[in-house]
Every structure is written in structure tokens, then in C-alpha cells.
Design a protein around this motif. Structure first.
Motif, PDB file in Angstrom:
ATOM      1  N   LEU A  49       0.550  -1.240   0.057  1.00 27.36           N
ATOM      2  CA  LEU A  49      -0.026  -0.032  -0.187  1.00 27.36           C
ATOM      3  C   LEU A  49       1.053   1.400  -0.174  1.00 27.36           C
ATOM      4  O   LEU A  49       0.503   2.177  -0.791  1.00 27.36           O
ATOM      5  CB  LEU A  49      -0.915   0.106   1.052  1.00 27.36           C
ATOM      6  N   PRO A  50       1.877   1.592   0.672  1.00 26.69           N
ATOM      7  CA  PRO A  50       2.500   2.595   0.806  1.00 26.69           C
ATOM      8  C   PRO A  50       3.388   2.780  -0.466  1.00 26.69           C
ATOM      9  O   PRO A  50       3.361   3.845  -0.810  1.00 26.69           O
ATOM     10  CB  PRO A  50       3.733   2.513   1.900  1.00 26.69           C
ATOM     11  N   ILE A  51       3.880   1.785  -1.221  1.00 23.87           N
ATOM     12  CA  ILE A  51       4.082   1.941  -2.638  1.00 23.87           C
ATOM     13  C   ILE A  51       3.313   2.433  -3.468  1.00 23.87           C
ATOM     14  O   ILE A  51       3.440   3.490  -4.218  1.00 23.87           O
ATOM     15  CB  ILE A  51       4.735   0.773  -3.052  1.00 23.87           C
ATOM     16  N   ILE A  52       2.119   1.920  -3.467  1.00 19.57           N
ATOM     17  CA  ILE A  52       1.068   2.407  -4.348  1.00 19.57           C
ATOM     18  C   ILE A  52       0.546   3.827  -4.297  1.00 19.57           C
ATOM     19  O   ILE A  52       0.210   4.448  -4.972  1.00 19.57           O
ATOM     20  CB  ILE A  52      -0.303   1.388  -3.998  1.00 19.57           C
ATOM     21  N   VAL A  53       0.511   4.218  -2.877  1.00 22.07           N
ATOM     22  CA  VAL A  53       0.008   5.554  -2.461  1.00 22.07           C
ATOM     23  C   VAL A  53       1.271   6.498  -2.958  1.00 22.07           C
ATOM     24  O   VAL A  53       0.793   7.631  -3.551  1.00 22.07           O
ATOM     25  CB  VAL A  53      -0.164   5.778  -0.879  1.00 22.07           C
ATOM     26  N   VAL A  54       2.391   6.128  -2.565  1.00 19.60           N
ATOM     27  CA  VAL A  54       3.529   7.230  -3.105  1.00 19.60           C
ATOM     28  C   VAL A  54       3.553   7.352  -4.569  1.00 19.60           C
ATOM     29  O   VAL A  54       3.609   8.605  -4.891  1.00 19.60           O
ATOM     30  CB  VAL A  54       5.031   6.575  -2.521  1.00 19.60           C
ATOM     31  N   GLY A  59      -5.229  -7.321  -8.712  1.00 16.31           N
ATOM     32  CA  GLY A  59      -4.257  -6.226  -8.701  1.00 16.31           C
ATOM     33  C   GLY A  59      -4.751  -4.760  -9.147  1.00 16.31           C
ATOM     34  O   GLY A  59      -4.752  -3.680  -8.772  1.00 16.31           O
ATOM     35  N   PHE A  60      -5.534  -5.025 -10.216  1.00 20.52           N
ATOM     36  CA  PHE A  60      -6.296  -3.894 -10.609  1.00 20.52           C
ATOM     37  C   PHE A  60      -7.410  -3.407  -9.983  1.00 20.52           C
ATOM     38  O   PHE A  60      -7.870  -2.369  -9.647  1.00 20.52           O
ATOM     39  CB  PHE A  60      -7.028  -4.065 -12.133  1.00 20.52           C
ATOM     40  N   SER A  61      -8.223  -4.394  -9.508  1.00 19.61           N
ATOM     41  CA  SER A  61      -9.480  -4.181  -8.495  1.00 19.61           C
ATOM     42  C   SER A  61      -9.243  -3.267  -7.158  1.00 19.61           C
ATOM     43  O   SER A  61      -9.996  -2.683  -6.499  1.00 19.61           O
ATOM     44  CB  SER A  61     -10.193  -5.372  -8.393  1.00 19.61           C
ATOM     45  N   CYS A  62      -8.017  -4.120  -6.281  1.00 25.39           N
ATOM     46  CA  CYS A  62      -8.016  -3.782  -5.103  1.00 25.39           C
ATOM     47  C   CYS A  62      -7.637  -2.268  -4.843  1.00 25.39           C
ATOM     48  O   CYS A  62      -8.279  -1.616  -4.233  1.00 25.39           O
ATOM     49  CB  CYS A  62      -6.617  -4.488  -4.395  1.00 25.39           C
ATOM     50  N   PRO A  63      -6.854  -1.413  -5.507  1.00 23.22           N
ATOM     51  CA  PRO A  63      -6.651  -0.001  -5.372  1.00 23.22           C
ATOM     52  C   PRO A  63      -7.782   0.848  -5.751  1.00 23.22           C
ATOM     53  O   PRO A  63      -8.172   1.848  -5.289  1.00 23.22           O
ATOM     54  CB  PRO A  63      -5.517   0.393  -6.320  1.00 23.22           C
ATOM     55  N   VAL A  64      -8.552   0.110  -6.722  1.00 20.76           N
ATOM     56  CA  VAL A  64      -9.742   1.024  -7.033  1.00 20.76           C
ATOM     57  C   VAL A  64     -10.969   1.124  -6.151  1.00 20.76           C
ATOM     58  O   VAL A  64     -11.605   1.900  -5.731  1.00 20.76           O
ATOM     59  CB  VAL A  64     -10.466   0.373  -8.384  1.00 20.76           C
ATOM     60  N   ILE A  65     -10.870  -0.041  -5.237  1.00 18.87           N
ATOM     61  CA  ILE A  65     -12.022  -0.257  -4.325  1.00 18.87           C
ATOM     62  C   ILE A  65     -11.524   0.414  -2.916  1.00 18.87           C
ATOM     63  O   ILE A  65     -12.240   1.119  -2.235  1.00 18.87           O
ATOM     64  CB  ILE A  65     -12.101  -1.741  -4.101  1.00 18.87           C
ATOM     65  N   SER A  96      -6.064  12.517 -10.132  1.00 18.07           N
ATOM     66  CA  SER A  96      -6.089  11.661  -9.060  1.00 18.07           C
ATOM     67  C   SER A  96      -5.499  10.531  -8.775  1.00 18.07           C
ATOM     68  O   SER A  96      -6.000   9.635  -8.103  1.00 18.07           O
ATOM     69  CB  SER A  96      -7.748  11.606  -8.888  1.00 18.07           C
ATOM     70  N   GLY A  97      -4.413  10.121  -9.591  1.00 19.44           N
ATOM     71  CA  GLY A  97      -3.719   8.925  -9.373  1.00 19.44           C
ATOM     72  C   GLY A  97      -4.050   7.899 -10.211  1.00 19.44           C
ATOM     73  O   GLY A  97      -3.341   6.710 -10.314  1.00 19.44           O
ATOM     74  N   PHE A  98      -5.264   8.054 -10.952  1.00 21.05           N
ATOM     75  CA  PHE A  98      -5.876   7.107 -11.886  1.00 21.05           C
ATOM     76  C   PHE A  98      -4.661   6.500 -12.915  1.00 21.05           C
ATOM     77  O   PHE A  98      -4.096   7.472 -13.543  1.00 21.05           O
ATOM     78  CB  PHE A  98      -7.249   7.307 -12.465  1.00 21.05           C
ATOM     79  N   GLY A  99      -4.831   5.288 -13.192  1.00 24.50           N
ATOM     80  CA  GLY A  99      -3.848   4.675 -13.962  1.00 24.50           C
ATOM     81  C   GLY A  99      -2.155   4.327 -13.564  1.00 24.50           C
ATOM     82  O   GLY A  99      -2.070   3.151 -13.538  1.00 24.50           O
ATOM     83  N   ILE A 100      -2.008   5.345 -12.656  1.00 26.48           N
ATOM     84  CA  ILE A 100      -0.569   5.054 -12.248  1.00 26.48           C
ATOM     85  C   ILE A 100      -0.741   3.969 -10.964  1.00 26.48           C
ATOM     86  O   ILE A 100      -0.180   3.118 -10.765  1.00 26.48           O
ATOM     87  CB  ILE A 100      -0.061   6.278 -11.664  1.00 26.48           C
ATOM     88  N   ARG A 101      -1.750   4.211 -10.132  1.00 22.36           N
ATOM     89  CA  ARG A 101      -2.092   3.417  -9.015  1.00 22.36           C
ATOM     90  C   ARG A 101      -2.372   2.025  -9.418  1.00 22.36           C
ATOM     91  O   ARG A 101      -1.897   1.030  -8.951  1.00 22.36           O
ATOM     92  CB  ARG A 101      -3.184   4.198  -8.131  1.00 22.36           C
ATOM     93  N   GLU A 102      -3.187   1.926 -10.353  1.00 15.28           N
ATOM     94  CA  GLU A 102      -3.595   0.570 -10.967  1.00 15.28           C
ATOM     95  C   GLU A 102      -2.658  -0.093 -11.560  1.00 15.28           C
ATOM     96  O   GLU A 102      -2.133  -1.445 -11.140  1.00 15.28           O
ATOM     97  CB  GLU A 102      -4.889   0.634 -11.906  1.00 15.28           C
ATOM     98  N   PHE A 103      -1.572   0.558 -12.147  1.00 11.84           N
ATOM     99  CA  PHE A 103      -0.409   0.122 -12.846  1.00 11.84           C
ATOM    100  C   PHE A 103       0.599  -0.395 -11.913  1.00 11.84           C
ATOM    101  O   PHE A 103       1.157  -1.762 -12.190  1.00 11.84           O
ATOM    102  CB  PHE A 103       0.170   1.193 -13.751  1.00 11.84           C
ATOM    103  N   VAL A 104       0.854   0.291 -10.819  1.00  9.94           N
ATOM    104  CA  VAL A 104       1.612  -0.076  -9.804  1.00  9.94           C
ATOM    105  C   VAL A 104       1.123  -1.448  -9.048  1.00  9.94           C
ATOM    106  O   VAL A 104       1.912  -2.333  -8.751  1.00  9.94           O
ATOM    107  CB  VAL A 104       2.041   1.092  -8.738  1.00  9.94           C
ATOM    108  N   SER A 105       0.087  -1.411  -8.909  1.00  7.60           N
ATOM    109  CA  SER A 105      -0.638  -2.446  -7.952  1.00  7.60           C
ATOM    110  C   SER A 105      -0.508  -3.666  -8.784  1.00  7.60           C
ATOM    111  O   SER A 105      -0.176  -4.923  -8.307  1.00  7.60           O
ATOM    112  CB  SER A 105      -2.206  -1.917  -7.712  1.00  7.60           C
ATOM    113  N   VAL A 106      -0.847  -3.642 -10.073  1.00  6.28           N
ATOM    114  CA  VAL A 106      -0.837  -4.970 -11.018  1.00  6.28           C
ATOM    115  C   VAL A 106       0.500  -5.560 -11.080  1.00  6.28           C
ATOM    116  O   VAL A 106       0.723  -6.770 -11.117  1.00  6.28           O
ATOM    117  CB  VAL A 106      -1.332  -4.503 -12.338  1.00  6.28           C
TER     118      VAL A 106
END
Length: 297
Positions: A232-237, A269-275, A246-256
Motif C-alpha cells: 500500500l505505501p508504494i501504491i500511494v506514493v 491487482g487492478f481491482s484492489c486499489p480501485v475499491i 487523482s492518481g488514476f492509471g498509475i495506482r492501478e499500474f503499480v498495483s498490477v
């Protein structure tokens, strides 16, 4: 829409389009439809506590410069700031909090900036620990090093008195505003007790965020690796890096990418940060929007 906003929108749209072209869209749809709503609802008390901690943290910074507001008023303004932050890259819109206070803006704005600085420092520490312990991927390390280097440079610039003086000279003519800003930053940075309290509250906030993220992960699939929680900290940073909306795209890319490192299904990986975003950012932002309708700065 100006060209900068259009560019960030293009980055978000491009990354999301790329991800969806590489992933199984049907699988992503099934992940969302099969989420355990009952388990997910257990995250709500933690989210409420997270925002109370945010309110207390900002109240602590305001108290440091003799601006006194009740904790519930701090919470109310935090929620309104969350709404404006959701509309802007890197959540810069949260500076709007200062305009809901009956005080000189050159005094109140530094408290919001320092709040974000402590956030970034805490996240960087947690991210380094997560990468060192769980996610030793070369590309991830390079990307995080780049983003952290830029963040450190930004922190130095907005807290360095000479840099601030140059900025005010370029964009503002009022000398008093510059002096107020520098004086406020000096008051906060020299108060070690306040900084320790604010950092401790920030750490508590992100530990609760980790619990919420774990609940999100388990609500999608109990079989998912628990170690994913610490991504999570990596995804948020990386998601807060101001190159997308609003971080869309980057957040999901990093999580995947991180889910793939642990051989987990990329649809999760795509769904978790979206939710998580819907729960911890968008929902409070919508509530903040309702507050802005009756509370004008």
C-alpha cells in the motif's frame, strides 16, 4: 480544461487503456461483482478513525501557531479539503483547507503543507521498508528512487527560506505574506514535540490504512497473499505523483505490477486499489462536497 489538466487526463486514460488491453476485462468485472460486501463493511469504523486522526493531526499543527479550532471543525474542513484534493494532481487542492479558517492565509497554508510533508516522509519510510522486505524488484526500486528524489527536492524547496523568498518575489508582491510563511514554517519545524506528535499520528493513520487495505484484499479473495497488504505505501506514493488525474492509471499500474511479482491474478491487482480509493478517498470526498455546498470559504 487547460493543457496541463488535459495532459494529466491523457496520462490517466492512456495507462488505464493500456492496462485494460493487457488484462482480462471479464475477470475484472467478476472480481467486482463477487466482492464480499459484508466483510468490506468492517472497514468503515477504521476509515472513520483514520479521518479523526487526520483531523487531530491538523489541529495539532494549528495549535502550534495559536490557531484554535474544535476537532469536529477540523474534521469538517479535512473532508472539504479531501473533495478539492480529489480533483487535483498530487492532492494539491487540499490547500483549500486554509481558506475555511478565519486567519491570515500565509499563516494557515504552511500547516497544510507541513501536514502533507509529514505524510510524504512517513510514506517514503514505509515504502522503503516494504521494498526491502517484500518487493525487491529492480524496476520498482528505480521508479521509487526517482519519485523519492523528486519528493525530497520538493520538500527542501518549500521549506528553505531562500527558495521561498525567491518564489514570493516572483509571484507575490506582499512582503508580509512571505515573512508570515517563513515565520510559521520556522515555528513548526523548531517544535520537536509537535513534529513527533504529528509523525506518530500519521504513522497511526497509515497503519489503519493497511488494515483497511487488508480487509479490501480479503473481501476480494481470502486466498490472496497477506504480504500484498504491505504494498500500500508504494501504491500511494507513486499514485500521488502529480502526472495523472487523482492518481488514476498509475495506482492501478503499480498495483498490477506488485501483484504479478507475487504471482497473483492481475485482475485483483487492478481491482484492489480501485475499491480502496472508493472507500477511503472518493466517499469522504463526496461527503466533503456536500459540506462545501453550505460552507463557503
Amino acid at each position: 480544461m487547460n493543457w496541463k489538466t488535459a495532459g494529466k487526463f491523457a496520462v490517466s486514460l492512456g495507462l488505464l487503456s493500456y492496462l485494460l488491453s493487457k488484462l482480462d476485462v471479464k475477470a475484472i468485472y467478476e472480481v467486482f461483482t463477487e466482492v464480499n460486501i459484508v466483510l468490506l463493511s468492517f472497514s468503515l469504523p477504521f476509515i472513520i478513525l483514520m479521518y479523526l486522526i487526520k483531523a487531530k493531526k491538523w489541529q495539532t499543527l494549528l495549535n502550534c501557531i495559536d490557531i484554535r479550532i474544535p476537532i469536529l471543525r477540523s474534521l469538517e474542513i479535512i473532508l472539504m479539503g479531501t473533495f478539492y484534493g480529489a480533483l487535483t494532481p498530487g492532492r494539491t487542492g487540499e490547500v483549500s483547507r486554509a481558506f475555511y479558517l478565519d486567519s491570515e492565509k500565509s499563516r494557515s497554508i504552511p500547516t497544510v503543507i507541513m501536514d502533507r510533508i509529514v505524510d510524504v516522509i512517513c510514506l517514503m519510510i514505509l515504502s522503503v521498508l516494504a521494498i526491502a522486505l517484500f518487493f525487491k524488484d529492480r524496476n520498482l526500486i528505480y521508479l521509487m528512487t526517482f519519485v523519492m528524489s523528486l519528493s525530497i527536492v520538493g520538500i527542501v524547496v518549500i521549506t528553505n527560506e531562500k527558495a521561498v523568498s525567491v518564489f514570493f518575489k516572483m509571484f507575490f508582491q506582499n512582503k508580509e505574506h512571505k515573512e508570515n510563511y517563513i515565520k510559521t514554517m520556522r515555528e513548526i519545524t523548531k517544535n520537536k514535540k509537535v513534529l513527533f506528535t504529528v509523525f506518530s499520528l500519521t504513522l497511526g493513520y497509515y497503519l489503519l490504512n493497511l488494515i483497511v487495505y487488508w480487509i479490501v484484499i480479503k473481501s476480494l479473495s481470502p486466498a490472496l497473499n497477506n504480504i500484498l497488504t504491505f504494498s500500500l505505501p508504494i501504491i500511494v506514493v507513486l499514485g500521488n505523483f502529480p502526472i495523472s488525474i487523482s492518481g488514476f492509471g498509475i495506482r492501478e499500474f503499480v498495483s498490477v505490477t506488485i501483484f504479478s511479482l507475487l504471482d497473483e491474478n492481475s485482475a485483483y491487482g487492478f481491482s484492489c486499489p480501485v475499491i480502496l480509493y472508493l472507500l477511503t478517498s472518493l466517499s469522504p470526498a463526496l461527503f466533503g462536497f456536500l459540506l462545501t455546498l453550505r460552507k463557503r470559504p
